[in-house]
Design a protein around this motif. Structure first.
Motif, PDB file in Angstrom:
ATOM      1  N   ILE A 155     -13.559  -1.476  -4.781  1.00  0.00           N
ATOM      2  CA  ILE A 155     -13.067  -2.686  -5.306  1.00  0.00           C
ATOM      3  C   ILE A 155     -11.374  -2.789  -4.927  1.00  0.00           C
ATOM      4  CG2 ILE A 155     -12.456  -4.271  -7.265  1.00  0.00           C
ATOM      5  CD1 ILE A 155     -15.136  -3.210  -8.545  1.00  0.00           C
ATOM      6  N   LEU A 156     -10.776  -1.699  -5.184  1.00  0.00           N
ATOM      7  CA  LEU A 156      -9.292  -1.801  -5.086  1.00  0.00           C
ATOM      8  C   LEU A 156      -8.775  -1.970  -3.629  1.00  0.00           C
ATOM      9  CD1 LEU A 156      -6.513  -1.201  -6.177  1.00  0.00           C
ATOM     10  CD2 LEU A 156      -6.682   0.968  -5.969  1.00  0.00           C
ATOM     11  N   TRP A 157      -9.345  -1.019  -2.827  1.00  0.00           N
ATOM     12  CA  TRP A 157      -9.259  -1.057  -1.241  1.00  0.00           C
ATOM     13  C   TRP A 157      -9.758  -2.169  -0.654  1.00  0.00           C
ATOM     14  CZ3 TRP A 157      -5.432   1.650   0.502  1.00  0.00           C
ATOM     15  CH2 TRP A 157      -4.962   2.872  -0.060  1.00  0.00           C
ATOM     16  N   SER A 158     -10.922  -2.662  -1.040  1.00  0.00           N
ATOM     17  CA  SER A 158     -11.241  -4.126  -0.604  1.00  0.00           C
ATOM     18  C   SER A 158     -10.402  -5.279  -0.760  1.00  0.00           C
ATOM     19  CB  SER A 158     -12.584  -4.403  -1.173  1.00  0.00           C
ATOM     20  OG  SER A 158     -13.635  -3.389  -0.628  1.00  0.00           O
ATOM     21  N   ALA A 159      -9.782  -5.283  -2.091  1.00  0.00           N
ATOM     22  CA  ALA A 159      -8.742  -6.216  -2.363  1.00  0.00           C
ATOM     23  C   ALA A 159      -7.710  -5.992  -1.688  1.00  0.00           C
ATOM     24  CB  ALA A 159      -8.383  -6.296  -3.873  1.00  0.00           C
ATOM     25  N   ALA A 160      -7.247  -4.825  -1.442  1.00  0.00           N
ATOM     26  CA  ALA A 160      -5.754  -4.604  -0.619  1.00  0.00           C
ATOM     27  C   ALA A 160      -6.165  -4.920   0.594  1.00  0.00           C
ATOM     28  CB  ALA A 160      -5.722  -3.115  -0.864  1.00  0.00           C
ATOM     29  N   TYR A 161      -7.340  -4.861   1.320  1.00  0.00           N
ATOM     30  CA  TYR A 161      -7.508  -5.087   2.575  1.00  0.00           C
ATOM     31  C   TYR A 161      -7.541  -6.866   2.793  1.00  0.00           C
ATOM     32  CZ  TYR A 161      -9.783  -6.012   7.218  1.00  0.00           C
ATOM     33  OH  TYR A 161     -10.194  -6.177   8.474  1.00  0.00           O
ATOM     34  N   ILE A 162      -8.177  -7.462   1.858  1.00  0.00           N
ATOM     35  CA  ILE A 162      -8.370  -8.810   1.732  1.00  0.00           C
ATOM     36  C   ILE A 162      -6.997  -9.503   1.853  1.00  0.00           C
ATOM     37  CG2 ILE A 162      -9.391 -10.834   0.650  1.00  0.00           C
ATOM     38  CD1 ILE A 162     -11.767  -9.185   0.110  1.00  0.00           C
ATOM     39  N   PHE A 163      -6.306  -9.179   0.883  1.00  0.00           N
ATOM     40  CA  PHE A 163      -4.896  -9.744   0.635  1.00  0.00           C
ATOM     41  C   PHE A 163      -3.868  -9.107   1.250  1.00  0.00           C
ATOM     42  CE2 PHE A 163      -7.783 -10.619  -3.081  1.00  0.00           C
ATOM     43  CZ  PHE A 163      -7.805 -11.950  -3.217  1.00  0.00           C
ATOM     44  N   GLY A 164      -3.921  -8.188   1.884  1.00  0.00           N
ATOM     45  CA  GLY A 164      -2.947  -7.568   2.708  1.00  0.00           C
ATOM     46  C   GLY A 164      -1.839  -6.861   1.975  1.00  0.00           C
ATOM     47  N   THR A 166      -2.415  -3.178   1.817  1.00  0.00           N
ATOM     48  CA  THR A 166      -2.937  -1.944   2.092  1.00  0.00           C
ATOM     49  C   THR A 166      -1.570  -0.989   1.926  1.00  0.00           C
ATOM     50  OG1 THR A 166      -3.163  -2.299   4.286  1.00  0.00           O
ATOM     51  CG2 THR A 166      -4.927  -2.397   2.914  1.00  0.00           C
ATOM     52  N   GLU A 167      -0.415  -1.407   2.398  1.00  0.00           N
ATOM     53  CA  GLU A 167       0.557  -0.472   2.774  1.00  0.00           C
ATOM     54  C   GLU A 167       1.421  -0.362   1.568  1.00  0.00           C
ATOM     55  OE1 GLU A 167       1.000   1.261   5.447  1.00  0.00           O
ATOM     56  OE2 GLU A 167      -0.685  -0.072   6.447  1.00  0.00           O
ATOM     57  N   ALA A 168       1.229  -1.017   0.458  1.00  0.00           N
ATOM     58  CA  ALA A 168       1.666  -0.874  -0.758  1.00  0.00           C
ATOM     59  C   ALA A 168       1.672   0.477  -1.332  1.00  0.00           C
ATOM     60  CB  ALA A 168       1.431  -2.086  -1.679  1.00  0.00           C
ATOM     61  N   ARG A 169       2.860   1.170  -1.716  1.00  0.00           N
ATOM     62  CA  ARG A 169       2.938   2.518  -2.211  1.00  0.00           C
ATOM     63  C   ARG A 169       2.217   2.571  -3.474  1.00  0.00           C
ATOM     64  NH1 ARG A 169       8.473   5.342  -2.725  1.00  0.00           N
ATOM     65  NH2 ARG A 169       7.070   6.736  -3.272  1.00  0.00           N
ATOM     66  N   HIS A 173      -0.617   5.443  -5.010  1.00  0.00           N
ATOM     67  CA  HIS A 173      -0.330   6.312  -6.161  1.00  0.00           C
ATOM     68  C   HIS A 173      -1.385   6.017  -7.314  1.00  0.00           C
ATOM     69  CE1 HIS A 173       3.931   7.641  -5.663  1.00  0.00           C
ATOM     70  NE2 HIS A 173       3.747   7.098  -4.380  1.00  0.00           N
ATOM     71  N   LEU A 174      -1.764   4.806  -7.251  1.00  0.00           N
ATOM     72  CA  LEU A 174      -2.744   4.575  -8.270  1.00  0.00           C
ATOM     73  C   LEU A 174      -3.972   5.271  -7.987  1.00  0.00           C
ATOM     74  CD1 LEU A 174      -3.921   3.043 -10.733  1.00  0.00           C
ATOM     75  CD2 LEU A 174      -4.594   1.021  -9.069  1.00  0.00           C
ATOM     76  N   THR A 175      -4.458   5.422  -6.775  1.00  0.00           N
ATOM     77  CA  THR A 175      -5.565   6.132  -6.279  1.00  0.00           C
ATOM     78  C   THR A 175      -5.489   7.446  -6.817  1.00  0.00           C
ATOM     79  OG1 THR A 175      -6.029   4.588  -4.436  1.00  0.00           O
ATOM     80  CG2 THR A 175      -7.021   6.926  -4.288  1.00  0.00           C
TER      81      THR A 175
END
Length: 576
Positions: A155-164, A166-169, A173-175
């Motif tokens: 869910i986290l990485w899908s949201a990061a990809y959709i909303f752009g 993914t490059e956020a540190r 770190h959360l992962t």
């Protein structure tokens, strides 16, 4: 039945609160471990691996004490159990201890065995049920925690990809932080929750376990037992000693059969009961086969650390077989306690330390083999390094075993120094060349092939070699191989020098060259050893009343006691 999410969440909350009440010290230590790792990750500092490992191990020890003390007055011990481990945690030599065999035995053998014994289940059925509860709780805790972690990550990485983002540190770190929490806090907490929930549960075997034990493992165990008994009959009829490696086979078979016998207690329908009911009695000849095989292996090759642990495991196996000869004494709890005592003795009694016992055994083995080969000075105990001859190829097996013993003794420089050698390769250097590969690596000759009695010898001119040349020579030709390779030829065992002409100015038979050089240098190819540096220089420097020849390279072998040069190259030629 209708599944109610609110009731399930309430059950989970109640279970977590129960874990917090029953296991506060374990959870506190696991929380400290997780926080320490997260802080190390966030600050880019290298975590102290040994101390973190000890924290996780102490958490498991606290669980052992907690289960052993129970809820009665003995629980006071649980609240102070952590105190003795504080000095260990602060000990400067902790890193070295964690890498030692003592720590490995303590953490990977003694602690799990203590976890099995802390329930004090004298009934075999209850003991096996507790083991299954441990395993089931561990597997389900891993499954639930990592499935939840995987879904969250998806869910986290899908949201990061959709909303752009993914490059956020913070995403990476959360992962990493969530993985630490999952592995070192969530999984142990779920394990403790299910362990408490099923503490006194009565475990029954499933249909899958019944099929595996009755129709897969049991026939295999019976067939393997038949194979071992046939091998035992062969030994009795041929009146020979068993192979040393058979001890490993017997041990693996016996422990597998005992594990299957234990798990069968969970089944309602069982096959081949008569075999398992009399397994201890049937195993007595196999136990004798095990000990004879071990005795042969140790007698031939001495003790090593793996063989000492094999002896230890064999002792535990024999104890188990002996206890289960009687229904009254056959208790898995007693076997576990015996294993704890045996491994603790090996780990913490200096006289029983496997490394030192193996070193003493291999030192005695090296002395015995050296004395048998006539290479041990009785007065000093040092190894004789006099060059060996090809006659010593008849003792190549003894030399191979001596090399193995010295290779083991090399772990202790003081023990090796007693033999007066720097390493086992000193032994190889004095042997005929044809024995080197066999002694060093154990490579046997090919089928139907014997060790060659006529060794190949190759000599090369050193880069910085120096030679004096007097003034009795009228002509000099240098660096022929590089500057004028057509100035000479070696064909049909004859060396010819053309020196720019069509007809040779000088001819020398190869046999004459070899005979003169061997006499001059004193080198004997039949010894099988490489020529020394001084002998090599003399072999490369040919002289007679007509000329002097300096060879770059010369190689020869002995065929039917006749020396034959196989190849040569000429560096320089001086003519009178």
């Amino acid at each position: 039945m209708k599944w109610n999410l609110r009731e399930r969440l309430a059950d989970l909350r109640a279970g977590l609160l129960s874990v917090l009440r029953r296991h506060p010290l374990e959870l506190a230590l696991l929380l400290a471990l997780s926080v320490t790792l997260i802080v190390s990750l966030e600050t880019d500092r290298e975590p102290n691996g040994p101390r973190l490992l000890v924290m996780g191990w102490v958490a498991l020890l606290l669980l052992v004490v907690n289960l052993l003390a129970g809820r009665g007055p003995w629980r006071r011990i649980y609240w102070v159990t952590w105190a003795p481990f504080v000095p260990l945690f602060l000990w400067p030599g902790l890193s070295e201890w964690v890498g030692s065999a003592q720590a490995v035995i303590t953490m990977l053998i003694l602690t799990p065995l203590a976890l099995l014994a802390c329930r004090r289940a004298s009934s075999n059925e209850r003991f096996v049920a507790d083991v299954v509860v441990y395993l089931r709780s561990a597997v389900l805790a891993l499954l639930f925690a990592y499935v939840a972690y995987g879904l969250f990550e998806a869910i986290l990485w899908s949201a990061a990809y959709i909303f752009g983002f993914t490059e956020a540190r913070w995403v990476a770190h959360l992962t990493a932080d969530l993985f630490v929490v999952t592995q070192f806090l969530a999984v142990p907490t779920l394990f403790l929750l299910m362990l408490d929930r099923w503490a006194e549960a009565r475990v029954k075997g499933s249909r899958i376990l019944e099929i595996l034990l009755n129709w897969v493992f049991t026939p295999a165990v019976a067939a393997y037992a038949a194979v071992l008994y046939l091998y035992l009959l062969k030994i009795l009829f041929t009146w020979t000693l068993p192979e040393g490696g058979v001890a490993y086979l017997v041990f693996g078979f016996t422990m597998t059969a005992l594990a299957v016998k234990a798990l069968r207690l969970l089944l309602e329908k069982r096959t081949l009961d008569w075999f398992y009911d009399r397994f201890s009695l049937l195993s007595l000849p196999l136990a004798a086969l095990f000990w004879v095989g071990v005795a042969r292996r140790v007698g031939e090759y001495g003790l090593t650390v793996p063989r000492i642990y094999l002896l230890l495991c064999g002792g535990v196996m024999t104890l188990c077989i002996g206890l289960f000869l009687s229904r009254r004494t056959g208790r898995y709890l007693w076997v576990v306690l015996g294993a704890i005592a045996a491994f603790a003795a090996v780990a913490y009694i200096p006289a029983l330390e496997p490394e030192q016992a193996a070193l003493r055994s291999q030192t005695r083995r090296a002395e015995r083999l050296a004395a048998r080969l006539g290479r041990l000075d009785a007065a000093t105990g040092r190894l004789s390094l006099a060059p060996a001859s090809l006659a010593d190829t008849a003792c190549r097996k003894e030399y191979r075993e001596l090399y193995e013993a010295l290779e083991y003794v090399e772990r202790d420089s003081a023990a090796l120094a007693r033999f007066g050698v720097e390493g086992p390769n000193d032994l190889v250097e004095i042997l005929p060349t044809v024995m080197h590969d066999y002694v060093r690596w154990g490579w046997e000759p090919a089928a139907g092939e014997e060790i060659e009695a006529n060794p190949f010898v190759e000599v090369n001119l050193p880069y910085n070699a120096g030679f004096e040349v007097d003034g009795r020579y009228s002509r000099c030709h240098v660096n022929l191989t590089v500057w004028d390779p057509e100035a000479y030829a070696f064909e049909n065992d004859t060396l010819r020098f053309y020196l720019g002409g069509k007809r040779p100015e000088l001819e020398i038979a190869g046999a004459e060259v070899l005979k003169k050089q061997l006499q001059r240098s004193g080198f004997d190819p039949s010894s099988g050893v490489e020529p020394s540096a001084e002998e090599a220089l003399q072999l490369l420097d040919y002289r007679d009343d007509r000329c002097r020849i300096l060879f770059d390279h010369i190689s020869f072998e002995r065929r039917d006691s006749v020396g034959v040069i196989t190849s040569l190259t000429v560096h320089s030629l001086w003519l009178r």
